[in-house]
Scaffold this active site. Structure first.
Site, PDB file in Angstrom:
ATOM      1  N   ASP A  13       0.806  -1.217   0.000  1.00  0.00           N
ATOM      2  CA  ASP A  13       0.000   0.000   0.000  1.00  0.00           C
ATOM      3  C   ASP A  13       0.843   1.273   0.000  1.00  0.00           C
ATOM      4  OD1 ASP A  13      -2.264  -1.648   0.100  1.00  0.00           O
ATOM      5  OD2 ASP A  13      -2.178  -1.713   2.288  1.00  0.00           O
ATOM      6  N   GLU A  14       1.995   1.206  -0.631  1.00  0.00           N
ATOM      7  CA  GLU A  14       2.897   2.370  -0.671  1.00  0.00           C
ATOM      8  C   GLU A  14       2.438   3.410  -1.690  1.00  0.00           C
ATOM      9  OE1 GLU A  14       3.858  -0.779  -1.227  1.00  0.00           O
ATOM     10  OE2 GLU A  14       5.398  -1.363   0.220  1.00  0.00           O
ATOM     11  N   LYS A  16       1.909   2.143  -5.100  1.00  0.00           N
ATOM     12  CA  LYS A  16       2.488   1.599  -6.326  1.00  0.00           C
ATOM     13  C   LYS A  16       1.607   1.912  -7.529  1.00  0.00           C
ATOM     14  CE  LYS A  16       2.385  -2.487  -4.361  1.00  0.00           C
ATOM     15  NZ  LYS A  16       2.087  -2.115  -2.983  1.00  0.00           N
ATOM     16  N   GLY A  17       0.278   1.754  -7.331  1.00  0.00           N
ATOM     17  CA  GLY A  17      -0.663   1.974  -8.432  1.00  0.00           C
ATOM     18  C   GLY A  17      -0.516   3.374  -8.998  1.00  0.00           C
ATOM     19  N   GLY A  40      -4.636  -4.193  -3.852  1.00  0.00           N
ATOM     20  CA  GLY A  40      -5.623  -3.133  -4.064  1.00  0.00           C
ATOM     21  C   GLY A  40      -4.849  -1.885  -4.417  1.00  0.00           C
ATOM     22  N   HIS A  41      -4.872  -1.495  -5.686  1.00  0.00           N
ATOM     23  CA  HIS A  41      -4.095  -0.341  -6.139  1.00  0.00           C
ATOM     24  C   HIS A  41      -5.065   0.775  -6.522  1.00  0.00           C
ATOM     25  CE1 HIS A  41      -0.600  -3.293  -7.266  1.00  0.00           C
ATOM     26  NE2 HIS A  41      -0.938  -3.334  -6.004  1.00  0.00           N
ATOM     27  N   THR A  42      -4.909   1.903  -5.866  1.00  0.00           N
ATOM     28  CA  THR A  42      -5.868   3.002  -6.034  1.00  0.00           C
ATOM     29  C   THR A  42      -5.284   4.095  -6.916  1.00  0.00           C
ATOM     30  OG1 THR A  42      -6.449   2.559  -3.750  1.00  0.00           O
ATOM     31  CG2 THR A  42      -7.412   4.534  -4.750  1.00  0.00           C
ATOM     32  N   GLN A 222       1.755  -6.305  -3.443  1.00  0.00           N
ATOM     33  CA  GLN A 222       2.309  -6.533  -2.107  1.00  0.00           C
ATOM     34  C   GLN A 222       3.667  -5.813  -2.023  1.00  0.00           C
ATOM     35  OE1 GLN A 222       0.940  -9.661  -3.812  1.00  0.00           O
ATOM     36  NE2 GLN A 222      -0.835  -8.547  -3.105  1.00  0.00           N
ATOM     37  N   THR A 237       2.998 -12.788   2.316  1.00  0.00           N
ATOM     38  CA  THR A 237       2.101 -13.351   1.318  1.00  0.00           C
ATOM     39  C   THR A 237       2.775 -14.588   0.716  1.00  0.00           C
ATOM     40  OG1 THR A 237       0.627 -12.825  -0.516  1.00  0.00           O
ATOM     41  CG2 THR A 237       2.880 -11.940  -0.651  1.00  0.00           C
ATOM     42  N   ARG A 301      -9.878  -3.061   6.309  1.00  0.00           N
ATOM     43  CA  ARG A 301      -9.276  -3.102   7.650  1.00  0.00           C
ATOM     44  C   ARG A 301      -8.443  -1.848   7.901  1.00  0.00           C
ATOM     45  NH1 ARG A 301      -5.916  -8.540   7.599  1.00  0.00           N
ATOM     46  NH2 ARG A 301      -5.616  -7.884   5.448  1.00  0.00           N
TER      47      ARG A 301
END
Ligand code: GDP
Ligand code: IMO
Ligand code: MG
Length: 423
Positions: A13-14, A16-17, A40-42, A222, A237, A301
């Site tokens: 969640d850095e 990356k997307g 999950g890439h936002t 990840q 993972t 979460r």
């Protein structure tokens, strides 16, 4: 920028997307090489928000996309995403899925959920999307692959063979509901109809692109500390997000990779269980979570929040061969007067180290040693270049560069795709 890997340098969640979306502008092909819908890439484009789990983020820029052999594919999620992009007016004609990628089957999800429940206090805190059980079956050589959707007879046969064992397992070991062959087979046959046109030899596509001098991006999901070999096992993972696996995960030689860009937040977050030395104690944890909107894209979460950990980041630079760093979410730090940065760990014997401990017991017991840098208090929205950053923000970035001996070439100053400064 011929072949560039974008790799998560922390616990995921850095952003990356967002970085892939930025670099995709000047790229011809964007590939995912591992992981599945645990990602999950936002990407935020003005009023539009894209939350992508299966497709490479290059899809938002309309770039040709590859889901490599190293990925695991949940057909329901992938089809949902393809449909969603089409509904939003994006073409998905140039999406290619490796026939060698493995399919996530409903029993993988059921086993992931049941096994986490059974572990209780010892649970890993997985995303419960079937990732671990799917990769386990791949390693056991009993997985079902994407290419199996090309032949309905083979597909049904494989489901039948798998169910004979998985149902026993589900009922007797986990006290969970078994699956019905006809139901699963007809469900996967209908997925097969939709997926068939996308299935191809993606190694060949990537090879041709590189031979023709095209720019190719490899989008990690990840991150380094969640890597099955190099992460904080067992709280990891089940795939290898590290940069070297981009070659294996799409089927090219390692010498074809030219650049490795690490993506790190200006602080750290972690979802799920496991040790986290620089985790913030007290009220700043909650403040950071609210300011950074640190809630999981996939599971919703709360993400655990910590100060920037340069010991862990130095390790990520090493195991990935990171040559440039993108530092995201610097804007979130505008709200803190002082910024502790973890530069060393204190080990059980009192010794201090700047190198990531090789043994898990040392890591579990490691205490962070912080250096506190001054904050800046000004918002960063007005900055058009790295030179415009407030002095203290610039010094924060320079401190990271000095400590890691790596250039920070991109700095994130907001969620929107345009909010990024480059050097
Ligand atoms: P990924 O999994 O590495 O692609 O990251 P996620 O998309 O799961 O999480 C990153 C979150 O931070 C997303 O909600 C992004 O929209 C947001 N984000 C990315 N870069 C920045 C930034 O520089 N500043 C802020 N405030 N938000 C950002
Ligand atoms: P992106 O690509 C953050 C974490 C889970 C759990 C562990 C194992 O968005 O950065 P899994 O379901 O993979 O077996 O869960 O890994 N995890 C992530 N954390 N970002 C992710 O992806 C993650 N994918 C898995 O929370 O701790
Ligand atoms: Mg994410």
């Amino acid at each position: 920028m011929p072949a560039t890997v974008i790799v998560g340098a922390q616990w995921g969640d850095e952003g990356k997307g967002k970085i892939v979306d930025l670099l995709a502008q000047d790229s011809d092909l964007v590939c995912r090489y591992q992981g599945g819908p645990n990602a999950g890439h936002t990407i935020v484009v003005g009023e539009e928000t894209y939350k992508i789990r299966a497709l490479p983020s290059g899809i938002v820029r309309g770039k040709p996309c590859v889901i490599g052999n190293g990925c695991v594919v949940d057909p329901e999620v992938l089809i949902g995403e393809l449909d969603d992009f089409e509904r939003r007016g994006h073409s998905v004609d140039d999406v290619h899925v490796s026939g060698n990628a493995h399919l996530i089957m409903p029993w993988h999800v059921a086993i992931d959920q049941a096994s986490e429940r059974r572990l209780g206090n010892l649970a890993i805190g997985t995303t419960r999307r079937g990732i671990g059980p799917c990769y386990a079956d791949k390693a056991m050589r009993i997985g079902i692959r994407v290419q199996d959707v090309l032949d309905p007879k083979i597909l049904r046969q494989k489901i039948e063979v798998a169910l004979a064992e998985k149902n026993l397992w589900l009922e007797r070991v986990y006290d969970a509901e078994p699956f019905d062959l006809d139901t699963v087979a007809s469900q996967y046959e209908s997925y097969a109809q939709r997926l068939r046109p996308f299935v191809t030899d993606t190694s060949l596509i990537v090879d041709r692109a590189l031979r023709n001098g095209k720019a190719v991006l490899f989008e990690g999901a990840q991150a380094t500390l969640l890597d099955l070999d190099h992460g904080t096992y067992p709280f990891v993972t089940s795939s290898n997000p590290v940069a070297a696996n981009a070659a294996t995960g799409v089927g090219i030689g390692p010498q074809r990779i030219d650049n490795v860009i690490g993506v790190a937040k200006a602080y750290v977050t972690r979802v799920g269980e496991g040790p986290f030395p620089s985790e913030i104690a007290g009220g700043d944890q909650k403040r950071m979570r609210e300011l950074g909107h640190e809630y999981g894209t996939v599971t919703g979460r709360s993400r655990r929040c910590g100060w920037l950990d340069l010991v862990a980041l130095r390790y990520a630079v090493r195991v990935n061969g990171i040559d440039r760093l993108a530092l995201t979410k610097l804007d979130v730090l505008s709200h803190f007067p002082d910024l502790p940065v973890c530069t060393r760990y204190r080990l059980r014997d009192g010794a201090e180290t700047a190198d990531f401990p090789a043994h898990q017991s040392d890591f579990h017991a490691a205490e962070p040693v912080f250096e506190t840098l001054p904050g800046w208090r000004e918002p960063l929205d007005g900055c058009g270049s790295l030179e415009d950053l407030p002095g203290a923000a610039r010094r924060y970035v320079e401190f990271v560069e000095r400590e890691l001996e790596v250039d920070v070439t991109l700095v994130g100053t907001g969620a929107d795709r345009a909010a990024v400064l480059s050097r």
